[in-house]
Design a protein around this motif. Sequence first.
Motif, mmCIF file in Angstrom:
data_model
loop_
_atom_site.group_PDB
_atom_site.id
_atom_site.type_symbol
_atom_site.label_atom_id
_atom_site.label_comp_id
_atom_site.label_asym_id
_atom_site.label_seq_id
_atom_site.Cartn_x
_atom_site.Cartn_y
_atom_site.Cartn_z
ATOM 1 N N ALA A 169 -39.173 21.198 14.339
ATOM 2 C CA ALA A 169 -37.860 21.143 14.177
ATOM 3 C C ALA A 169 -36.621 22.513 14.160
ATOM 4 C CB ALA A 169 -37.617 20.299 13.155
ATOM 5 N N LEU A 170 -36.310 23.609 13.722
ATOM 6 C CA LEU A 170 -35.738 23.908 13.449
ATOM 7 C C LEU A 170 -35.358 25.274 14.808
ATOM 8 C CD1 LEU A 170 -34.930 24.898 9.770
ATOM 9 C CD2 LEU A 170 -33.611 23.656 11.246
ATOM 10 N N CYS A 171 -36.685 25.725 14.951
ATOM 11 C CA CYS A 171 -37.338 26.298 16.448
ATOM 12 C C CYS A 171 -36.726 25.423 17.308
ATOM 13 C CB CYS A 171 -38.958 26.520 16.422
ATOM 14 S SG CYS A 171 -39.830 27.147 17.681
ATOM 15 N N LEU A 172 -36.979 24.875 17.747
ATOM 16 C CA LEU A 172 -36.465 23.710 18.603
ATOM 17 C C LEU A 172 -35.081 23.535 18.649
ATOM 18 C CD1 LEU A 172 -37.780 22.120 21.142
ATOM 19 C CD2 LEU A 172 -37.217 19.973 19.382
ATOM 20 N N LEU A 173 -33.376 23.644 17.650
ATOM 21 C CA LEU A 173 -32.508 23.594 17.511
ATOM 22 C C LEU A 173 -32.212 25.108 17.930
ATOM 23 C CD1 LEU A 173 -29.916 23.314 15.785
ATOM 24 C CD2 LEU A 173 -30.757 23.641 13.449
ATOM 25 N N ARG A 174 -32.706 26.547 17.345
ATOM 26 C CA ARG A 174 -32.753 27.693 18.167
ATOM 27 C C ARG A 174 -32.796 27.369 19.785
ATOM 28 N NH1 ARG A 174 -32.237 33.078 16.604
ATOM 29 N NH2 ARG A 174 -31.379 33.856 18.411
ATOM 30 N N LEU A 175 -33.967 26.824 20.020
ATOM 31 C CA LEU A 175 -33.864 27.420 22.072
ATOM 32 C C LEU A 175 -33.105 26.465 22.093
ATOM 33 C CD1 LEU A 175 -37.838 26.976 22.271
ATOM 34 C CD2 LEU A 175 -36.252 28.844 22.148
ATOM 35 N N TYR A 176 -32.469 24.984 21.333
ATOM 36 C CA TYR A 176 -31.634 23.910 22.451
ATOM 37 C C TYR A 176 -30.110 24.593 22.740
ATOM 38 C CZ TYR A 176 -28.874 19.750 23.251
ATOM 39 O OH TYR A 176 -27.502 19.367 24.019
ATOM 40 N N LYS A 177 -29.759 25.820 21.321
ATOM 41 C CA LYS A 177 -28.557 26.254 21.396
ATOM 42 C C LYS A 177 -28.333 27.160 22.315
ATOM 43 C CE LYS A 177 -27.234 25.099 16.249
ATOM 44 N NZ LYS A 177 -27.180 26.430 14.773
ATOM 45 N N ALA A 178 -29.665 27.962 22.470
ATOM 46 C CA ALA A 178 -29.834 29.284 23.556
ATOM 47 C C ALA A 178 -29.870 27.755 25.323
ATOM 48 C CB ALA A 178 -30.619 29.942 22.832
ATOM 49 N N SER A 179 -30.646 27.604 25.238
ATOM 50 C CA SER A 179 -30.422 27.171 26.730
ATOM 51 C C SER A 179 -30.617 25.179 26.313
ATOM 52 C CB SER A 179 -31.377 27.880 27.351
ATOM 53 O OG SER A 179 -32.133 28.787 26.638
ATOM 54 N N PRO A 180 -29.386 25.012 26.654
ATOM 55 C CA PRO A 180 -29.771 22.988 25.766
ATOM 56 C C PRO A 180 -30.638 22.789 27.288
ATOM 57 C CG PRO A 180 -27.400 24.526 26.623
ATOM 58 C CD PRO A 180 -28.179 25.186 26.107
ATOM 59 N N ASP A 181 -30.546 23.225 28.441
ATOM 60 C CA ASP A 181 -30.688 22.557 29.491
ATOM 61 C C ASP A 181 -32.557 22.522 30.212
ATOM 62 O OD1 ASP A 181 -30.898 25.604 29.466
ATOM 63 O OD2 ASP A 181 -31.068 25.616 32.173
ATOM 64 N N LEU A 182 -33.197 23.801 28.527
ATOM 65 C CA LEU A 182 -34.413 23.172 29.070
ATOM 66 C C LEU A 182 -34.987 22.756 28.193
ATOM 67 C CD1 LEU A 182 -34.773 27.489 29.519
ATOM 68 C CD2 LEU A 182 -34.743 25.745 30.371
#
Lengths: 962, 161
Positions: A169-182
């Motif tokens: 969950a938190l890994c996804l959060l970090r990725l979303y913050k950095a590259s929301p388009d992906l």
Amino acid sequence: MPAVSKGDGMRGLAVFISDIRNCKSKEAEIKRINKELANIRSKFKGDKALDGYSKKKYVCKLLFIFLLGHDIDFGHMEAVNLLSSNKYTEKQIGYLFISVLVNSNSELIRLINNAIKNDLSSRNPTFMCLALHCIANVGSREMAEAFAGEIPRILVAGDTMDSVKQSAALCLLRLYKASPDLVLMGEWTSRVVHLLNDQHMGVVTAAISLITCLSSKNPDEFKTCVSLAVSRLSRIVSSASTDLQDYTYYFVPAPWLSCKLLRLLQCYPPPEDGAVKGRLVECLETILNKAQEPPKSKKVQHSNAKNAILFEAISLIIHYDSEPNLLVRACNQLGQFLQHRETNLRYLALESMCTLASSEFSHEAVKTHIETVINALKTERDVSVRQRAADLLYAMCDRSNAKQIVAEMLSYLETADYSIREEMVLKVAILAEKYAVDYSWYVDTILNLIRIAGDYVSEEVWYRVIQIVINRDDVQGYAAKTVFEALQAPACHENMVKVGGYILGEFGNLIAGDPRSSPLVQFNLLHSKFHLCSVPTRALLLSAYIKFINLFPETKATIQEVLRSDSQIRNSDVELQQRAVEYLKLSSIASTDVLATVLEEMPPFPERESSILAKLKKKKGPGAVSVELEDGKERGELNGGGDRGGDAAIAASNASTPSPSADLLGLRSTAPVSGTTPSAGSLLVDVFSEAGPSATSAGVNDDGFLSSAPPTVASEDPAPPLPESDELLNKFVCKNNGVLFENQLLQIGIKSEYRQNLGRMYLFYGNKTSVQFVSFNTTVSCPGELQSQLNVQTKTVEPLVEGGAQVQQVINIECLTDFIDAPLLNIKFRYGGALQNISLKLPVTINKFFQPTEMAAADFFQRWKQLSQPQQEAQKIFKASHGMDTEVLKAKLLGLGTALLENVDPNPENYVCAGVIQTKAQQVGCLLRLEPNAQAQMYRLTLRSSKDTVSQRVCDLLAEQF
Amino acid sequence: MQFMLLFSRQGKLRLQKWYVPLSDKEKKKITRELVQTVLARKPKMCSFLEWRDLKVVYKRYASLYFCCAIENQDNELITLEIIHRYVELLDKYFGSVCELDIIFNFEKAYFILDEFLLGGEAQDTSKKNVLKAIEQADLLQENRPRQFFFLSAQLTTEKPL
């Protein structure tokens, strides 16, 4: 559990660390480190294969050295090797190294991603967690590209272990913050929301952070989370302190989760469903009630955890701003905290009350605490608390208490900390203006401000008092009298002299009837300050003098005498000298009528937002100022005016002459006149850059021909680029496809696509005639510096182009680092025996390598601030050369390659964009702000990036697009 | 949370954890600035301060300062307790933890932090669960002969946190 029993100590590492600790000097430490680095390097390079343990130990040492603040440029490969070890500790150290010392080396990233992929599919939960931690720690775009699809699956899969779910969950959060388009949640949305119901509190705690972030970006898709969050919250709030076992923290049930639930609810308006809303209100009431209960423990952890929930609940109450009862209760609770013995609570109460003050329901309740807050301003020992008190006074100020608050702030200013003086001055100035019933009070306040804290009175403040005095004739006489009195003081601040000079120059006649302030007395008073002042102030005074000659002909002789003196007319400062000469001449040759026209009283300034407010906004960020908005009208004014008001003032001070900030005549033109200066400058640069590359390119190609073939006739040399090639280049800044060039014989079409730092361009050469082109040959070259900045590759085309036919050529482009010039395309062919030789610029511009970046307002402003060094910013003010239609502007900005960010700029007229320029050498984050002024048909464009050349180039390119 | 720093009273950085992408140069600059600011504050002052456009929450435990930078909408008090919970975890793991434990076992301090906070958010707030994860990992370690710390005598000379 003593430390010694844990893990497998790496003896070599411990020895090294204690060696470092025993070093007596920095030099000794550096020596020891260098020795170790040499040792590790030789071990890594040696022929003998290292075993896993040694590798781990050395990698760990490198990590330690890095954490001491030294640069580490090797060891990455060894760390990557450790990732595939099947020994847990080795893998773990490998991942730690990668997390701390990521390297953008693409080969390495491929290997890392491979190792992560293996661990993710290993079904070993500890390995999976390690891999997820690594992704979360690095969070790079490459990782998002590789794993953003896989992680949601892991998160919602039925057989995933709880600990893995939490990490996912938190890994996804970090990725979303950095590259929301992906990160595309799509089909997973509802299953992710339902994690709020998970039995495992840890899973809920982790998942809710993700859900909150996703909800704030896509509230509609996630709105089902509201009712789930309310019921979860209600269960926690009503549980006994022991129900939640290990999730109870110092007798407070699940404080972290409670705070996060309350925070999630702040992404939404109050629940529409009556039952849900009722349940939520009940929760909030329970939380407020609990604050009154005696504490279950004396430990500060207990009260902190409990109050953390309370403050979060109050934030939610303020966010809803619809329950008068709760708002007033919140205010009373905060009122109690204002006198609490814990400094932390006093601080937070002051902060939180600031937002309560802006609610119509609680504004009055907040005002009742005025005495306590004033007292805090006077007695708090911690400056950050005093700052909060000043903020709150500012927020609670209205017509009824303005005089009291302004007086208190003024008296506090005399002893205020230097760090907050400037802001205090701005606040006093704003309040004084906003709540001025009679303008004499306003003038008094500002002059007091200059007297008490002259050094901190910025230009905006004294410009503003002058604007107001000029626009209100009822205060002009009073202002003239007051400045005249203020100037009597033997030592008065230079800002006072500026205001005095300006006002007496305009309105000195209003007090000239009194023999104690006769024209000559006024003049002598001003002139007595002259020699102590800086050049800009002197320039202003000279302008005041010429205005005196118009106002009071009887002073003419005296003033001409002053102007004529060597110290003026031969002043080494060119601005002063020029003024002296011109004013002297003007006063001698112009008729009274002409003089009266030229030196007429200043016309009223156009009504606009106070530039001071804009300045405060800049200082504090938009949120801080909006608390003082009272109604929609003012909001409109605040947002509509934007920074423009401030700019006119600042523009005046930035113009080329050293002193126009003080220019009486200059202030007359309020349009951003100075805009012409920088653009004229860049025009020059453009001329040079055009001449530069074409000259060098001819040279470069010359060489090429010399080495490969005997020189032919002069006309075989590539022609210099067509004069219009820059214009053609500009046409393609915001688009990738179209017709690049066309004449009677030939048409060149272009299609291009870019990804990361790579680009591919298709050129289509169309023969418009019915006769074939022979010896058709095209070359692409990178003139000068560009050679090392772009890598351009292409294949030759067939030398024959039939009549009416089209040939295609593919060009591959790799951007190595940022660049300014464009590659040159030379086309040569024979048509009916005549040699055609055309050179064009290929529309490859730095913005083609943009990767759009979505971000929230807070992020944007934070990054914007981080890029605040002057060389990181490029700005242009220019006239619109096309229509200013919103949709067209948006399309162009999107075409530029950046993400267009909505709801970031407080002024909806403005556009802000963000993107990352991908080059092989580095990634350059770029922020952009475009402020159209429809009335003036002008734009102001500001670029900020971590690299000065990039800011400048993108700014130059984009400025040609509107 | 944007980042967490642990530093000593002498201003020596003991642990740094960044949850936002920043260049090394920027990190160093921030660290220098913050360490200076926090060390200059007096003991009774409040634990929060505005810094750039972030909020800084810090607390001192014995010789070590724990300092977190959070965003504007984040909760200061709960962050203070995040710090405390991390200290409790270290304390439980090392047994009366002191600065030296963190210096000599910095990698463990990182591992514990990763189990507790990920991407700047709490992953699990249960002390039991976090320690269980760490201990499971310790069990996985290969069976090398136990290396006793030759420095253990020194450990007692520093005050426990």
